[in-house]
Design an enzyme around this catalytic site. Structure first.
Site, PDB file in Angstrom:
ATOM      1  N   SER A  11       0.916  -1.299   0.046  1.00 49.77           N
ATOM      2  CA  SER A  11      -0.020  -0.140   0.013  1.00 49.77           C
ATOM      3  C   SER A  11       0.965   1.337  -0.192  1.00 49.77           C
ATOM      4  CB  SER A  11      -0.990  -0.062   1.189  1.00 49.77           C
ATOM      5  OG  SER A  11      -0.534  -0.275   2.217  1.00 49.77           O
TER       6      SER A  11
ATOM      7  N   ASP B 250      -2.126  -8.509  11.573  1.00 45.16           N
ATOM      8  CA  ASP B 250      -3.389  -8.841  11.339  1.00 45.16           C
ATOM      9  C   ASP B 250      -3.887 -10.215  12.099  1.00 45.16           C
ATOM     10  OD1 ASP B 250      -3.675  -6.978   9.267  1.00 45.16           O
ATOM     11  OD2 ASP B 250      -2.445  -8.238   7.961  1.00 45.16           O
TER      12      ASP B 250
ATOM     13  N   HIS C 107      -2.176  -9.040   1.972  1.00 46.39           N
ATOM     14  CA  HIS C 107      -1.520  -7.593   2.616  1.00 46.39           C
ATOM     15  C   HIS C 107      -2.789  -7.375   3.673  1.00 46.39           C
ATOM     16  CE1 HIS C 107       0.202  -3.729   3.088  1.00 46.39           C
ATOM     17  NE2 HIS C 107      -0.372  -3.241   2.096  1.00 46.39           N
TER      18      HIS C 107
HETATM   19  N1  NMX Z   1       0.905 -19.732   5.954  1.00 43.68           N
HETATM   20  C1  NMX Z   1       1.144 -20.777   5.215  1.00 43.68           C
HETATM   21  N2  NMX Z   1       2.297 -20.737   4.273  1.00 43.68           N
HETATM   22  C2  NMX Z   1       3.044 -19.465   4.302  1.00 43.68           C
HETATM   23  C3  NMX Z   1       2.726 -18.462   5.544  1.00 43.68           C
HETATM   24  C4  NMX Z   1       1.673 -18.552   6.058  1.00 43.68           C
HETATM   25  N3  NMX Z   1       1.102 -17.714   7.053  1.00 43.68           N
HETATM   26  N4  NMX Z   1       3.631 -17.423   5.268  1.00 43.68           N
HETATM   27  C5  NMX Z   1       4.526 -17.818   4.451  1.00 43.68           C
HETATM   28  N5  NMX Z   1       4.135 -19.080   3.728  1.00 43.68           N
HETATM   29  C6  NMX Z   1       4.794 -19.762   2.814  1.00 43.68           C
HETATM   30  C7  NMX Z   1       4.631 -19.000   1.567  1.00 43.68           C
HETATM   31  O1  NMX Z   1       3.369 -18.890   1.006  1.00 43.68           O
HETATM   32  C8  NMX Z   1       5.917 -19.553   0.604  1.00 43.68           C
HETATM   33  O2  NMX Z   1       5.236 -20.847   0.030  1.00 43.68           O
HETATM   34  P1  NMX Z   1       5.858 -21.010  -1.429  1.00 43.68           P
HETATM   35  O3  NMX Z   1       7.345 -21.249  -1.214  1.00 43.68           O
HETATM   36  O4  NMX Z   1       4.979 -22.322  -1.653  1.00 43.68           O
HETATM   37  O5  NMX Z   1       5.486 -20.035  -2.390  1.00 43.68           O
HETATM   38  C9  NMX Z   1       6.617 -19.840   1.794  1.00 43.68           C
HETATM   39  O6  NMX Z   1       6.234 -19.750   2.887  1.00 43.68           O
HETATM   40  C10 NMX Z   1       8.004 -18.709   1.898  1.00 43.68           C
HETATM   41  O7  NMX Z   1       7.440 -17.474   2.063  1.00 43.68           O
HETATM   42  P2  NMX Z   1       7.885 -16.385   2.784  1.00 43.68           P
HETATM   43  O8  NMX Z   1       9.142 -16.095   2.016  1.00 43.68           O
HETATM   44  O9  NMX Z   1       8.304 -16.671   4.128  1.00 43.68           O
HETATM   45  O10 NMX Z   1       7.033 -15.421   2.762  1.00 43.68           O
HETATM   46  P3  NMX Z   1       6.553 -13.907   1.738  1.00 43.68           P
HETATM   47  O11 NMX Z   1       7.777 -12.926   2.147  1.00 43.68           O
HETATM   48  O12 NMX Z   1       6.887 -14.531   0.298  1.00 43.68           O
HETATM   49  O13 NMX Z   1       5.293 -13.475   1.931  1.00 43.68           O
HETATM   50  C11 NMX Z   1       3.397 -13.017   3.565  1.00 43.68           C
HETATM   51  C12 NMX Z   1       5.135 -12.641   3.267  1.00 43.68           C
HETATM   52  C13 NMX Z   1       2.970 -12.095   4.602  1.00 43.68           C
HETATM   53  C14 NMX Z   1       2.728 -12.713   2.100  1.00 43.68           C
HETATM   54  C15 NMX Z   1       3.126 -14.607   3.889  1.00 43.68           C
HETATM   55  O14 NMX Z   1       3.810 -14.616   5.051  1.00 43.68           O
HETATM   56  C16 NMX Z   1       1.501 -14.729   3.998  1.00 43.68           C
HETATM   57  O15 NMX Z   1       1.169 -15.289   2.922  1.00 43.68           O
HETATM   58  N6  NMX Z   1       1.161 -14.730   5.135  1.00 43.68           N
HETATM   59  C17 NMX Z   1      -0.320 -15.006   5.406  1.00 43.68           C
HETATM   60  C18 NMX Z   1      -1.030 -13.652   4.790  1.00 43.68           C
HETATM   61  C19 NMX Z   1      -1.078 -12.594   5.684  1.00 43.68           C
HETATM   62  O16 NMX Z   1      -0.983 -12.530   7.063  1.00 43.68           O
HETATM   63  N7  NMX Z   1      -0.615 -11.340   5.260  1.00 43.68           N
HETATM   64  C20 NMX Z   1      -0.567 -10.162   5.983  1.00 43.68           C
HETATM   65  C21 NMX Z   1       0.850  -9.536   6.125  1.00 43.68           C
HETATM   66  C22 NMX Z   1       0.864  -8.226   6.782  1.00 43.68           C
HETATM   67  N8  NMX Z   1       0.111  -7.097   6.291  1.00 43.68           N
HETATM   68  O17 NMX Z   1      -0.869  -6.582   6.884  1.00 43.68           O
HETATM   69  O18 NMX Z   1       0.202  -7.005   5.349  1.00 43.68           O
HETATM   70  C1  MLT Z   2       2.145  -3.749   6.614  1.00 39.15           C
HETATM   71  O1  MLT Z   2       1.960  -3.109   7.572  1.00 39.15           O
HETATM   72  O2  MLT Z   2       2.412  -2.884   5.524  1.00 39.15           O
HETATM   73  C2  MLT Z   2       2.519  -5.048   6.551  1.00 39.15           C
HETATM   74  O3  MLT Z   2       3.113  -5.585   7.557  1.00 39.15           O
HETATM   75  C3  MLT Z   2       3.258  -5.531   5.289  1.00 39.15           C
HETATM   76  C4  MLT Z   2       4.688  -5.257   4.908  1.00 39.15           C
HETATM   77  O4  MLT Z   2       5.181  -4.418   5.702  1.00 39.15           O
HETATM   78  O5  MLT Z   2       5.189  -5.806   4.015  1.00 39.15           O
END
Ligand code: NMX
Ligand code: MLT
Length: 432
Positions: free
Chosen positions: A240, A371, A270
């Site tokens: 964002s 979150d 996100h």
């Molecule tokens: N549950 C299951 N798998 C996960 C999760 C999770 N919470 N977090 C990461 N992984 C997986 C991810 O999908 C990836 O799988 P693959 O290799 O099959 O593609 C692997 O672990 C490696 O990912 P990371 O490098 O640890 O995470 P990345 O930096 O790519 O993504 C998020 C970060 C936040 C997108 C990821 O942790 C996620 O999808 N979390 C759940 C959604 C979430 O809570 N998002 C909110 C973030 C905060 N916000 O407000 O923005």
């Molecule tokens: C945010 O507050 O924007 C989230 O934690 C995601 C991020 O920092 O990448």
């Protein structure tokens, strides 16, 4: 106006500081970039500047150098309140100093003078399909404010580059003043079939928001303040903030830019994760007709992961420890409603999910992010329509992205335009 006065003094010095840095040390190498990073969502590539906040992977966010506990302790608070004025937080983000109570109140007062919403925007919201997601409505309403942009008007009249921060500040104050009212209007229109109570001039921004959505509860006033403060900024690379910055770099005004940023926030990886997360908790609760045993939860989590889905509220692109924004909300909830069933479930999830994610070995950070808990607080105080939660995130996020946008204009930052390469080029690089 207090922010204008402060910035007018600060900006010339910062411009000089940056000018000297670029002139004398502009060729300093600060990073090297791998093929894995280029394919991997540009993770960790150091390519943006923001003095508003910084995320240390091992500690979490610092807003203008202050940790979350410090921000919550040092910012001035309304009498009898546990959480600070949101206006004080905005002063901190824009100016970089902890405000006095008078300075925090000056921002709050400034917002009240700018809170009126053009009727056509409200009419437009009402004309939407009842199926429209609240984020669709918020993004649309922000775009609806665009014809009032002072930046856009002044740009087309002809304005010097080094004056561009002035109308960006005006627009940012207008936008941050109107957003809570737009959010409250959307909430009342969708879930309370009625008119939004007007802004109460005796209340601060957080308390006013609670009042406008009909939750007249002192504790929820504090939850609102806490929520908007915690969600304000998370350095510049998150979707964002980065989208807002990118769009504004083409000299689009803040309405165009923030509407785009909101569209990014609406993604489930996100900001939408906050609604997904509460939905996940409620599903677990429903499935077991109560708080499950730890073993049941462990199995449920494995089944969920094995079906190829992510656990919302866990993991982070930068953080490698529990998010201090999670901790602040979790501690607030433990203090104020420790017996709440959904909170007890969220606490069990906090215990079990990181263990399972660690065992699975994929997520680089198995800890909770912001979150994982925010919806539990909203739900407890009666804001139970969880498709609204990302709108709350958006109201908070506007504070950080507008502070960044004002400074980007002040420092005359150029249009953003990174370089892309072809796969063949990368293959050739890899052979060198
Ligand atoms: N549950 C299951 N798998 C996960 C999760 C999770 N919470 N977090 C990461 N992984 C997986 C991810 O999908 C990836 O799988 P693959 O290799 O099959 O593609 C692997 O672990 C490696 O990912 P990371 O490098 O640890 O995470 P990345 O930096 O790519 O993504 C998020 C970060 C936040 C997108 C990821 O942790 C996620 O999808 N979390 C759940 C959604 C979430 O809570 N998002 C909110 C973030 C905060 N916000 O407000 O923005
Ligand atoms: C945010 O507050 O924007 C989230 O934690 C995601 C991020 O920092 O990448």
């Amino acid at each position: 106006m207090i922010l204008l006065d402060k910035l007018s003094v600060q900006i010339p010095t910062w411009r000089e500081r940056v000018k000297i840095l670029i002139k004398e040390r502009g060729d300093t190498v600060i990073d090297h970039v791998t093929i894995e990073q280029v394919y991997g969502g540009m993770r960790d590539i150091k390519s943006l500047v923001s003095d508003i906040s910084y995320v240390d992977p091992a500690e979490g966010i610092r807003l203008r150098g202050y940790s979350i506990p410090e921000v919550l302790k040092l910012l001035p608070k309304p009498i009898g309140a546990e959480m600070p004025y949101v206006g004080g937080l905005y002063y901190l983000l824009v100016v970089g100093e902890i405000p006095t109570e008078t300075q925090a109140l000056e921002v709050e007062e400034e917002w009240k003078t700018r809170s009126e919403i053009p009727q056509n925007i409200l009419d437009c919201l009402v004309s939407n399909s009842p199926q429209s997601h609240p984020m669709t409505l918020l993004s649309q309403a922000v775009l609806g404010l665009q014809p009032g942009s002072q930046f856009s008007r002044r740009y087309h009249e002809g304005m010097k580059k080094d004056e561009q921060w002035l109308p960006m500040l005006e627009d940012s104050l207008d936008l941050t003043a109107k957003l809570p009212i737009l959010a409250a209007f959307i909430y009342n229109m969708k879930y309370r079939s009625g008119a939004t109570p007007g802004v109460d001039p005796n209340l601060d921004m957080g308390a006013n928001f609670a009042h406008m959505i009909g939750v007249d509860d002192k504790a929820y006033e504090d939850v609102s303040r806490l929520y908007f403060i915690l969600h304000s900024d998370h350095e510049l690379g998150n979707v964002s903030a980065h989208v807002t910055h990118l769009v504004a770099s083409s000299l689009s005004d803040i309405y165009f830019a923030f509407s785009a940023g909101l569209n990014g926030l609406a993604g489930p990886l996100h900001g939408l994760a906050n609604q997904e997360c509460l939905g996940w908790l409620l599903n677990v609760h429903k499935e077991f007709n109560n708080v499950p045993t730890k073993e049941q939860l462990r199995q449920y989590t494995w089944d969920w992961l094995n079906s190829g889905r992510v656990i919302p509220g866990y993991g982070h692109a930068v953080l490698r420890v529990p998010d201090p924004r999670f901790t602040a909300q979790f501690e607030y909830a433990q203090k104020h409603f420790p017996e709440d069933e959904i909170l007890r479930l969220a606490a069990m999830v906090y215990d079990i999910v990181p263990q399972v994610l660690r065992e699975q070995g994929k997520a680089k950070n198995p800890a909770p992010n912001v979150d994982a808990i925010s919806g539990t607080l909203q739900y407890h105080y009666g804001v139970r329509e969880f498709d609204f939660y990302t709108v709350l995130f958006g109201v908070g996020r506007a504070l950080g992205v507008t502070a960044n946008a004002i400074w980007a204009r002040a420092l005359c930052q150029p249009i953003e335009r990174p370089k892309s390469l072809t796969t063949q080029m990368l293959e050739e690089f890899s052979k060198k």
